[in-house]
Every structure is written in structure tokens, then in C-alpha cells.
Design a protein around this motif. Structure first.
Motif, PDB file in Angstrom:
ATOM      1  N   UNK A 138      -4.660  -0.619  -0.189  1.00 29.95           N
ATOM      2  CA  UNK A 138      -4.735  -1.258  -1.491  1.00 29.95           C
ATOM      3  C   UNK A 138      -4.011  -0.452  -2.566  1.00 29.95           C
ATOM      4  N   UNK A 139      -3.799   0.839  -2.321  1.00 23.56           N
ATOM      5  CA  UNK A 139      -3.127   1.695  -3.294  1.00 23.56           C
ATOM      6  C   UNK A 139      -1.609   1.536  -3.259  1.00 23.56           C
ATOM      7  N   UNK A 140      -1.090   0.846  -2.247  1.00 28.45           N
ATOM      8  CA  UNK A 140       0.348   0.631  -2.159  1.00 28.45           C
ATOM      9  C   UNK A 140       0.718  -0.429  -3.184  1.00 28.45           C
ATOM     10  N   UNK A 141       1.354   0.002  -4.282  1.00 30.69           N
ATOM     11  CA  UNK A 141       1.633  -0.896  -5.391  1.00 30.69           C
ATOM     12  C   UNK A 141       2.844  -1.769  -5.164  1.00 30.69           C
ATOM     13  N   UNK A 142       3.012  -2.724  -6.060  1.00 28.98           N
ATOM     14  CA  UNK A 142       4.131  -3.661  -5.982  1.00 28.98           C
ATOM     15  C   UNK A 142       5.461  -2.924  -6.073  1.00 28.98           C
ATOM     16  N   UNK A 143       5.546  -1.954  -7.001  1.00 28.18           N
ATOM     17  CA  UNK A 143       6.809  -1.234  -7.167  1.00 28.18           C
ATOM     18  C   UNK A 143       7.129  -0.356  -5.959  1.00 28.18           C
ATOM     19  N   UNK A 144       6.106   0.104  -5.276  1.00 23.56           N
ATOM     20  CA  UNK A 144       6.328   0.859  -4.037  1.00 23.56           C
ATOM     21  C   UNK A 144       6.976  -0.039  -2.987  1.00 23.56           C
ATOM     22  N   UNK A 145       6.448  -1.266  -2.860  1.00 25.22           N
ATOM     23  CA  UNK A 145       7.012  -2.220  -1.893  1.00 25.22           C
ATOM     24  C   UNK A 145       8.434  -2.606  -2.300  1.00 25.22           C
ATOM     25  N   UNK A 146       8.627  -2.854  -3.599  1.00 20.92           N
ATOM     26  CA  UNK A 146       9.970  -3.186  -4.098  1.00 20.92           C
ATOM     27  C   UNK A 146      10.954  -2.057  -3.799  1.00 20.92           C
ATOM     28  N   UNK A 147      10.515  -0.819  -3.991  1.00 25.37           N
ATOM     29  CA  UNK A 147      11.373   0.350  -3.750  1.00 25.37           C
ATOM     30  C   UNK A 147      11.761   0.438  -2.282  1.00 25.37           C
ATOM     31  N   UNK A 192      10.721   7.755  -7.704  1.00 29.70           N
ATOM     32  CA  UNK A 192       9.623   7.614  -8.665  1.00 29.70           C
ATOM     33  C   UNK A 192       8.433   6.798  -8.156  1.00 29.70           C
ATOM     34  N   UNK A 193       8.651   5.841  -7.275  1.00 27.67           N
ATOM     35  CA  UNK A 193       7.582   4.888  -6.968  1.00 27.67           C
ATOM     36  C   UNK A 193       6.977   5.006  -5.568  1.00 27.67           C
ATOM     37  N   UNK A 194       7.631   5.705  -4.656  1.00 29.89           N
ATOM     38  CA  UNK A 194       7.074   5.821  -3.304  1.00 29.89           C
ATOM     39  C   UNK A 194       6.328   7.144  -3.182  1.00 29.89           C
ATOM     40  N   UNK A 195       5.021   7.056  -3.011  1.00 31.58           N
ATOM     41  CA  UNK A 195       4.177   8.235  -2.846  1.00 31.58           C
ATOM     42  C   UNK A 195       3.702   8.286  -1.394  1.00 31.58           C
ATOM     43  N   UNK A 196       4.313   9.148  -0.628  1.00 33.61           N
ATOM     44  CA  UNK A 196       3.997   9.242   0.795  1.00 33.61           C
ATOM     45  C   UNK A 196       2.712  10.035   0.992  1.00 33.61           C
ATOM     46  N   UNK A 197       1.755   9.510   1.792  1.00 33.50           N
ATOM     47  CA  UNK A 197       0.523  10.280   2.050  1.00 33.50           C
ATOM     48  C   UNK A 197       0.826  11.586   2.756  1.00 33.50           C
ATOM     49  N   UNK A 198       0.152  12.643   2.340  1.00 25.46           N
ATOM     50  CA  UNK A 198       0.394  13.953   2.933  1.00 25.46           C
ATOM     51  C   UNK A 198      -0.175  14.023   4.344  1.00 25.46           C
ATOM     52  N   UNK A 199       0.617  14.590   5.239  1.00 23.64           N
ATOM     53  CA  UNK A 199       0.179  14.763   6.619  1.00 23.64           C
ATOM     54  C   UNK A 199      -0.482  16.129   6.744  1.00 23.64           C
ATOM     55  N   UNK A 200      -1.755  16.132   7.126  1.00 29.35           N
ATOM     56  CA  UNK A 200      -2.501  17.386   7.225  1.00 29.35           C
ATOM     57  C   UNK A 200      -2.184  18.156   8.501  1.00 29.35           C
ATOM     58  N   UNK A 201      -1.536  17.482   9.458  1.00 31.87           N
ATOM     59  CA  UNK A 201      -1.196  18.156  10.716  1.00 31.87           C
ATOM     60  C   UNK A 201       0.039  19.029  10.547  1.00 31.87           C
ATOM     61  N   UNK A 202       0.149  20.066  11.383  1.00 31.02           N
ATOM     62  CA  UNK A 202       1.339  20.916  11.375  1.00 31.02           C
ATOM     63  C   UNK A 202       2.534  20.140  11.899  1.00 31.02           C
ATOM     64  N   UNK A 203       3.751  20.398  11.363  1.00 34.59           N
ATOM     65  CA  UNK A 203       4.946  19.707  11.845  1.00 34.59           C
ATOM     66  C   UNK A 203       5.150  19.940  13.340  1.00 34.59           C
TER      67      UNK A 203
END
Length: 407
Positions: free
Chosen positions: A6-15, A190-201
Motif C-alpha cells: 500500500x506504500x507504493x505510491x502512484x508516482x513510484x509506479x509512474x517512475x 526522487x520517487x522510487x524508494x527501494x526497501x532495504x535488504x537486511x541480508x548480506x549481499x
């Protein structure tokens, strides 16, 4: 999981949707412009097809690398530099066309650079959607439908926009890609906020082992999806290249009028893609049924493209039916790959799928350029495509096993 979706906004999808739009314009826009390029630069039909193919070949080999890097370092950290390379490639090709007497070599260099940029842009959007929506398959499918619709919308706009820009200055389409890439860079930043991955690369050795295991356990349905993706894009770009040349040589249609007519089957493809993305809702049995129906329609309709080439209305009806079938297939293929692979491997596996699609994009125009001067060869090539479609239909029925994939 639901809260994140639900936090994925319209501008994120547009981007995110701006990336496939830009990358599609970066390739498809030149299809109606190729005959003009042939006259202005003094090159053959086969050489002009290389302007499409060089872009795609560069992407084919580097997409898996970009997929691994996106799994290793993050999607956004790969997408932004890739869009920057696409921007630079457009400047090189455009400046060479503007200032040099023999610009063909530099145009190809610019196109290769754009292809390298494309390898780390659109293919990374697919796993990014999966990351943002986590395990919500319905919203993932819906968003992927929007992404694929943006891709196909680019195909609809590209012949019109390409013809318009070329009418103004024949080399302006090259510069326009740089402008569009810059806009996409700003939106993503500006508009895409990627969730942080807590696992090691993941390390390279572990990555290779995981990829090998994935293809070993999921290989049957994955390779089937890859093959269908290659076939679909081969048919699409082969038909578009043929239609572009045919409208000028047989029907004496050029410029903006040609662009609008070329956009008709692509508009049908776009609408079908959007509707399909909304309807599948992550339901695998529905996806398989759509694949089967679309492959039947595609296999039958593509056989008639050559036979209707001298009758414009019939040609547009047949190519629109081809577009409808492809529009139904593309979001289904995207969703199957994205929704059924673990997040840690998603970028890599979807990148192989994108590479497979680019093989079709690369092969379509040069194949058509070699056969289209002979009406019999054109008909044989499209009948062959129809037979291949039926062969892939049988493979889909046999190897896309719903219960096995879901488990």
C-alpha cells in the motif's frame, strides 16, 4: 507484506513505468525512420536493420550481468547509471548524424552504448516490482500489467513520435532518447524508494550455485517461458519492420501518416496487454489458459501477414490480431517469472528472461530485411513462424505444470 504494497505510491509506479517507455522508444522509434536513414546516410536495408539489432545484441549479453549486480548491490544503484549510459549513447548517435559526413559507424557505437544502458534498466524493473509488493501476487500482477502496458504504449507512440521528429530533423530521434532518459533518471531518483535488504549481499560463488540450482529445479517451465518470450519478440519486430517497409514501398505511405497507420496494431497490443495484466491477478491456471489461447491465435494469424501485404485494410486487420495475441502473452510471461522466483534470485532469473526477449528483438529486423524482397520467401517465413508457434504451444501444454510451479 500488505502494508508495504500500500506504500507504493502512484508516482513510484509512474517512475518505474517510465523506464520501459523510454527503452521501447529508444528502439521502436527508429522502425519508421529506417527508410529515411537509408536515404540520408546511404546505407542498405540490412545495414539500417543493424541500428535496431546492435542495440539489442549489446543488451542480450549484459542483461544477466546487470541482473546479478542488482541482486548484489540493489536495483536502483544499477538502474540510474544504466539510464545515464542510454542518455550518452543518444548524444553520440545524434551528434554524429548531425556533424559527420559518414556517421554510420558512430551511430552504431551510440546504439551499442544505449543497448548497454538498456541492459540495466527495463530488465531490473521486473524484479523491482516484485521487491516492492513482496508476496502480494495480485498487486504484483496488476503493476506488472501497467509496466508491460507502458512498454507497449511506447511501441504505439514510437512510430508516430519517430515520424514526427524525423519530419522536423531526420536525426532528432537520437537526441530525443537522451531527453527521455534524463526525465526517467529524475523520476527514479526522487520517487522510487527501494526497501532495504537486511541480508548480506550474495557472493559470486554462491550466486552461481544458486542460479544453477534454480535452473535445475525450475528449468522446464523457465526455459519454456524464455523460448516463448524470444519467439513473441521475434514475430513482433519482424512484423513491424516488414510493415514499415511495406507501407512505403507498396502503399506509398510516408511520414506522419505512415506513423499513425503503423501504430494501429501496436495500439491493439497495448490495450490487450493492459486488460490482461488487470485480469490475471497472479492466478497461474488463468495465466496458462491465456498463453494457450494467445499462442493459437498468434500461430494462425501470423501465417496471413505476407498474403495480405498488398491489401492495406486486410494487412492491418491481420497485424492487429497478431498484436492482440502478443499483447495477451507479454504480461503473462512477465508475471510467471517474477512471481514464482525467490527475491534473492529474482533479478538474475528475470534478467535471463529479458535477454531471451532481446534475442527476438535483435533477430526480427535483419531476418525480414533478407527475405522481404521475395514475396514467396516472406510467405514461407511467416508460415514457419506459425508452425513454430504451434510447436511452442505443445511445449507450454506439456511443461508449464501449474501444481509443480505453485509448490
Amino acid at each position: 507484506m500488505r502494508e508495504n504494497a500500500e506504500k507504493v505510491g502512484v508516482w513510484c509506479i509512474v517512475s518505474m513505468a517510465s523506464i520501459p517507455l523510454v527503452m521501447t522508444l529508444g528502439n521502436s522509434m527508429f522502425i519508421p525512420v529506417l527508410p529515411i536513414l537509408e536515404r540520408k546516410v546511404g546505407i542498405s536495408s540490412f545495414q539500417s536493420s543493424m541500428i535496431i539489432t546492435s542495440y539489442s545484441i549489446a543488451a542480450i549479453f549484459l542483461i544477466p550481468v546487470a541482473g546479478y549486480l542488482s541482486d548484489r548491490f540493489g536495483r536502483k544503484k544499477v538502474i540510474l547509471p544504466s539510464l545515464t549510459l542510454a542518455l550518452l549513447g543518444g548524444l553520440i548517435a545524434g551528434f554524429a548524424s548531425w556533424k559527420l559526413e559518414a556517421p554510420y559507424t558512430w551511430i552504431i557505437i551510440g546504439r551499442i552504448l544505449q543497448g548497454i544502458g538498456a541492459s540495466g534498466a527495463f530488465p531490473i524493473v521486473l524484479p523491482l516490482v516484485g521487491d516492492l509488493y513482496k508476496d502480494d501476487d495480485e498487486k504484483t500482477s496488476s503493476c506488472l500489467g501497467i509496466i508491460e502496458t507502458s512498454n507497449t504504449a511506447g511501441k504505439v507512440l514510437s512510430p508516430i513520435l519517430g515520424s514526427l521528429l524525423a519530419a522536423f530533423l531526420w536525426f532528432f530521434p537520437f537526441f530525443s532518447i537522451s531527453i527521455f532518459s534524463f526525465i526517467s533518471i529524475i523520476l527514479i531518483y526522487f520517487f522510487v524508494k527501494v526497501p532495504k535488504d537486511k541480508n548480506d549481499p550474495i557472493k559470486i560463488k554462491e550466486f552461481l550455485n544458486n542460479t544453477k540450482k534454480t535452473f535445475k529445479s525450475e528449468g522446464n517451465w523457465l526455459f519454456t517461458v524464455f523460448l516463448v518470450g524470444t519467439f513473441v519478440m521475434l514475430v513482433l519486430f519482424g512484423v513491424l519492420f516488414f510493415l514499415s517497409e511495406n507501407l512505403e514501398m507498396v502503399h506509398d505511405l510516408m511520414g506522419i501518416k505512415k506513423g499513425f497507420i503503423l501504430a494501429i496494431p501496436l495500439f491493439v497490443l497495448c490495450i490487450t496487454s493492459f486488460i490482461t495484466g488487470r485480469k490475471i491477478k497472479g492466478v497461474l491456471p488463468t495465466m496458462k489458459k491465456i498463453m494457450i489461447c494467445c499462442l493459437i491465435v498468434l500461430s494462425v494469424s501470423v501465417c496471413f501477414v505476407g498474403y495480405t501485404s498488398e491489401k492495406l485494410i486486410l494487412l492491418l486487420i491481420v497485424t492487429s490480431i497478431v498484436g492482440m495475441a502478443i499483447g495477451g502473452l507479454l504480461p503473462v510471461l512477465d508475471a510467471i517469472v517474477t512471481e514464482n522466483i525467490e527475491k534473492e534470485k529474482r533479478g538474475t532469473i528475470t534478467s535471463f528472461y529479458s535477454s531471451a526477449r532481446f534475442i527476438g528483438v535483435a533477430a526480427g529486423p535483419p531476418i525480414m530485411s533478407l527475405v522481404m524482397n521475395d514475396a514467396d520467401a516472406v510467405n514461407i517465413s511467416y508460415i514457419t513462424a506459425g508452425v513454430l508457434g504451434l510447436l511452442f504451444l505443445l511445449i507450454v501444454i506439456k511443461l508449464i505444470k501449474v501444481e509443480e510451479i505453485e509448490n
